[in-house]
Design a protein around this motif. Structure first.
Motif: not given
Length: 285
Positions: A64, A67-68, A73-74, A77
């Motif tokens: 997390v 991340h960019h 993000l879902d 992940e």
């Protein structure tokens, strides 16, 4: 050099994507080779799960934080959860037993998001049935709702024995309002003291004299996840406490007029990693 010469063509960009895809695949195969060597070194054939919640929580938090970009993000992940869970399965095959009393779609979504499709999904109606299945297995996992389900009993008392299954994780590791598998669930397994993370501890508590006053007092120091009335020796509580010391909770219970009959640890887990959206609509820790 003209702008046209600087601008890559669609074919160039697609070739770059193909190169990255091939690199990702080769890295996954390289990871599998390392896992195979890891298994040879560990020779882990003893009873218990290969699931390592402390390491996984750390990995997901790092994911997390770094991340960019446009990729949701879902998606990231979910990909990492499948990678982690699948390679764990390769080390020591396991099934995921799930309590469907909160509804099959929610629990199945949670299981598939966090453990992928490789590990078999075994449905049960009732939390105690899940605990019993995990206890009878070699290294299976159980998914249980991390809140009281109307009509259910104090299932967490089944975790009280020294060798009984224990809570080893609370999912999702990363909590957010729009999580696609946001149902809070506990993961239970055979005790794994060597790999446990104790940022948050859970206790099975039996009290006499449980009241609104006692509930308010405990809420200032802990999270009461569930209360089951009508137990043989009074109310049965499932309580979550930061750290490992539940002494303060016992003190405030007594000060509020309740009598503590038992206060038994039934597991621990990583503290949830929470984040939301900033004013620009970007996810922030």
């Amino acid at each position: 050099m003209t702008d046209a010469a600087k601008t890559p063509s669609l074919a160039d960009l697609r070739a770059e994507i193909d190169r990255i895809d091939e690199t990702m695949h080769r890295l996954l195969m390289e990871r599998s080779e390392i896992i195979d060597r890891l298994v040879q070194v560990k020779r882990t054939q003893t009873e218990g799960s290969a699931f390592r919640p402390a390491r996984e929580a750390s990995m997901m938090r790092s994911l997390v934080e770094r991340h960019h970009g446009l990729l949701p993000l879902d998606t990231v992940e979910s990909i990492w959860r499948v990678i982690i869970a699948t390679f764990t399965y390769v080390q020591a095959p396991y099934s995921v037993h799930a309590d469907l009393s909160v509804g099959e779609p929610l629990m199945r979504d949670s299981a598939r998001f966090h453990f992928g499709f490789t590990a078999p999904f075994v449905p049960h109606m009732g939390a105690r049935a899940v605990v019993e299945a995990v206890a009878a297995s070699r290294g299976d996992l159980g998914l249980l709702p991390a809140a009281m389900v109307p009509g259910s009993d104090a299932w967490w008392t089944a975790l009280e024995g020294v060798t009984a299954p224990k809570i080893i994780a609370r999912l999702p590791f990363v909590e957010r309002a729009d999580h696609p598998a946001g149902l809070p669930v506990f993961v239970v397994s055979h005790p794994i003291a060597d790999a446990a993370v104790t940022e948050v501890s859970t206790f099975s508590v039996r009290v006499a004299g449980w009241s609104a006053r006692a509930a308010a007092a405990v809420a200032t120091h802990a999270e009461v996840l569930a209360v089951a009335d009508g137990a043989l020796d009074g109310a049965a509580l499932l309580v979550s406490v930061r750290g490992t010391d539940g002494g303060t909770v016992q003190d405030v219970l007594r000060q509020s007029g309740a009598s503590v009959r038992s206060f038994i640890p039934v597991g621990s887990h990583a503290a949830p990693y929470r984040f939301g959206m900033d004013s620009a609509g970007i996810a922030r820790p």
